[in-house]
Design a protein around this motif. Sequence first.
Motif, PDB file in Angstrom:
ATOM      1  N   ILE A   3       0.847  -1.190   0.000  1.00  0.00           N
ATOM      2  CA  ILE A   3       0.000   0.000   0.000  1.00  0.00           C
ATOM      3  C   ILE A   3       0.882   1.239   0.000  1.00  0.00           C
ATOM      4  O   ILE A   3       1.768   1.381   0.828  1.00  0.00           O
ATOM      5  CB  ILE A   3      -0.942   0.006   1.222  1.00  0.00           C
ATOM      6  CG1 ILE A   3      -1.909  -1.163   1.117  1.00  0.00           C
ATOM      7  CG2 ILE A   3      -1.677   1.329   1.326  1.00  0.00           C
ATOM      8  CD1 ILE A   3      -2.862  -1.279   2.258  1.00  0.00           C
ATOM      9  N   GLU A   4       0.635   2.120  -0.960  1.00  0.00           N
ATOM     10  CA  GLU A   4       1.373   3.380  -1.042  1.00  0.00           C
ATOM     11  C   GLU A   4       0.568   4.463  -0.336  1.00  0.00           C
ATOM     12  O   GLU A   4      -0.587   4.708  -0.675  1.00  0.00           O
ATOM     13  CB  GLU A   4       1.585   3.789  -2.495  1.00  0.00           C
ATOM     14  CG  GLU A   4       2.568   2.928  -3.246  1.00  0.00           C
ATOM     15  CD  GLU A   4       2.791   3.460  -4.644  1.00  0.00           C
ATOM     16  OE1 GLU A   4       2.903   4.695  -4.809  1.00  0.00           O
ATOM     17  OE2 GLU A   4       2.837   2.640  -5.563  1.00  0.00           O
ATOM     18  N   ASN A   9      -3.532   8.308  -7.421  1.00  0.00           N
ATOM     19  CA  ASN A   9      -4.885   8.012  -7.911  1.00  0.00           C
ATOM     20  C   ASN A   9      -5.716   7.168  -6.957  1.00  0.00           C
ATOM     21  O   ASN A   9      -6.942   7.215  -7.035  1.00  0.00           O
ATOM     22  CB  ASN A   9      -4.804   7.280  -9.258  1.00  0.00           C
ATOM     23  CG  ASN A   9      -4.127   8.132 -10.314  1.00  0.00           C
ATOM     24  OD1 ASN A   9      -4.278   9.341 -10.328  1.00  0.00           O
ATOM     25  ND2 ASN A   9      -3.349   7.490 -11.173  1.00  0.00           N
ATOM     26  N   LEU A  10      -5.082   6.371  -6.119  1.00  0.00           N
ATOM     27  CA  LEU A  10      -5.829   5.453  -5.265  1.00  0.00           C
ATOM     28  C   LEU A  10      -5.704   5.848  -3.795  1.00  0.00           C
ATOM     29  O   LEU A  10      -4.603   6.006  -3.276  1.00  0.00           O
ATOM     30  CB  LEU A  10      -5.316   4.013  -5.441  1.00  0.00           C
ATOM     31  CG  LEU A  10      -5.501   3.379  -6.812  1.00  0.00           C
ATOM     32  CD1 LEU A  10      -4.809   2.035  -6.868  1.00  0.00           C
ATOM     33  CD2 LEU A  10      -6.980   3.232  -7.126  1.00  0.00           C
ATOM     34  N   SER A  11      -6.840   5.952  -3.152  1.00  0.00           N
ATOM     35  CA  SER A  11      -6.819   6.240  -1.719  1.00  0.00           C
ATOM     36  C   SER A  11      -6.408   4.980  -0.959  1.00  0.00           C
ATOM     37  O   SER A  11      -6.408   3.870  -1.506  1.00  0.00           O
ATOM     38  CB  SER A  11      -8.203   6.686  -1.262  1.00  0.00           C
ATOM     39  OG  SER A  11      -9.118   5.605  -1.378  1.00  0.00           O
ATOM     40  N   GLN A  15      -7.098   1.027  -1.959  1.00  0.00           N
ATOM     41  CA  GLN A  15      -6.001   0.057  -2.021  1.00  0.00           C
ATOM     42  C   GLN A  15      -6.284  -1.127  -1.098  1.00  0.00           C
ATOM     43  O   GLN A  15      -6.033  -2.277  -1.456  1.00  0.00           O
ATOM     44  CB  GLN A  15      -4.681   0.719  -1.643  1.00  0.00           C
ATOM     45  CG  GLN A  15      -4.182   1.727  -2.674  1.00  0.00           C
ATOM     46  CD  GLN A  15      -2.903   2.371  -2.239  1.00  0.00           C
ATOM     47  OE1 GLN A  15      -1.889   1.696  -2.098  1.00  0.00           O
ATOM     48  NE2 GLN A  15      -2.941   3.680  -2.018  1.00  0.00           N
ATOM     49  N   CYS A  16      -6.819  -0.832   0.081  1.00  0.00           N
ATOM     50  CA  CYS A  16      -7.175  -1.909   1.013  1.00  0.00           C
ATOM     51  C   CYS A  16      -8.276  -2.787   0.430  1.00  0.00           C
ATOM     52  O   CYS A  16      -8.243  -4.011   0.570  1.00  0.00           O
ATOM     53  CB  CYS A  16      -7.601  -1.338   2.356  1.00  0.00           C
ATOM     54  SG  CYS A  16      -6.240  -0.658   3.322  1.00  0.00           S
ATOM     55  N   GLU A  17      -9.253  -2.167  -0.212  1.00  0.00           N
ATOM     56  CA  GLU A  17     -10.323  -2.941  -0.850  1.00  0.00           C
ATOM     57  C   GLU A  17      -9.765  -3.864  -1.925  1.00  0.00           C
ATOM     58  O   GLU A  17     -10.143  -5.033  -2.006  1.00  0.00           O
ATOM     59  CB  GLU A  17     -11.349  -1.994  -1.495  1.00  0.00           C
ATOM     60  CG  GLU A  17     -12.284  -1.332  -0.544  1.00  0.00           C
ATOM     61  CD  GLU A  17     -13.221  -0.358  -1.255  1.00  0.00           C
ATOM     62  OE1 GLU A  17     -13.186  -0.260  -2.509  1.00  0.00           O
ATOM     63  OE2 GLU A  17     -13.979   0.322  -0.558  1.00  0.00           O
ATOM     64  N   LEU A  18      -8.863  -3.357  -2.729  1.00  0.00           N
ATOM     65  CA  LEU A  18      -8.286  -4.162  -3.803  1.00  0.00           C
ATOM     66  C   LEU A  18      -7.475  -5.339  -3.263  1.00  0.00           C
ATOM     67  O   LEU A  18      -7.407  -6.389  -3.890  1.00  0.00           O
ATOM     68  CB  LEU A  18      -7.401  -3.291  -4.698  1.00  0.00           C
ATOM     69  CG  LEU A  18      -8.136  -2.254  -5.547  1.00  0.00           C
ATOM     70  CD1 LEU A  18      -7.145  -1.323  -6.222  1.00  0.00           C
ATOM     71  CD2 LEU A  18      -9.033  -2.940  -6.570  1.00  0.00           C
ATOM     72  N   LEU A  19      -6.881  -5.151  -2.102  1.00  0.00           N
ATOM     73  CA  LEU A  19      -6.091  -6.219  -1.486  1.00  0.00           C
ATOM     74  C   LEU A  19      -6.916  -7.107  -0.561  1.00  0.00           C
ATOM     75  O   LEU A  19      -6.388  -8.032   0.037  1.00  0.00           O
ATOM     76  CB  LEU A  19      -4.924  -5.614  -0.694  1.00  0.00           C
ATOM     77  CG  LEU A  19      -3.867  -4.903  -1.514  1.00  0.00           C
ATOM     78  CD1 LEU A  19      -2.896  -4.163  -0.609  1.00  0.00           C
ATOM     79  CD2 LEU A  19      -3.127  -5.911  -2.378  1.00  0.00           C
TER      80      LEU A  19
END
Length: 77
Positions: A3-4, A9-11, A15-19
């Motif tokens: 997570i950056e 572009n991604l909050s 990012q947590c949702e995607l992971l």
Amino acid sequence: MLIELNHPNLSIRRQCELLDLHRSSFYYQPARSSALNLELMHLIDQQYTQTPFYGWPRMTAYLRRLGYTINAKRVRA
């Protein structure tokens, strides 16, 4: 890290949702062990190496003989 924090572009939420990761897991910081706990664990480890047949009652008695005022629940845990 996956997570950056400053991704353009991604909050963090996205990012947590995607992971498939809960945000609380991302922000979690484990509590540190106290100096007394580390000292007791070291003493228990030393004694257990010498006498692996000691259970929690004998180990509690051993630590009490050394001058520590501890409860048996602390040794069992």
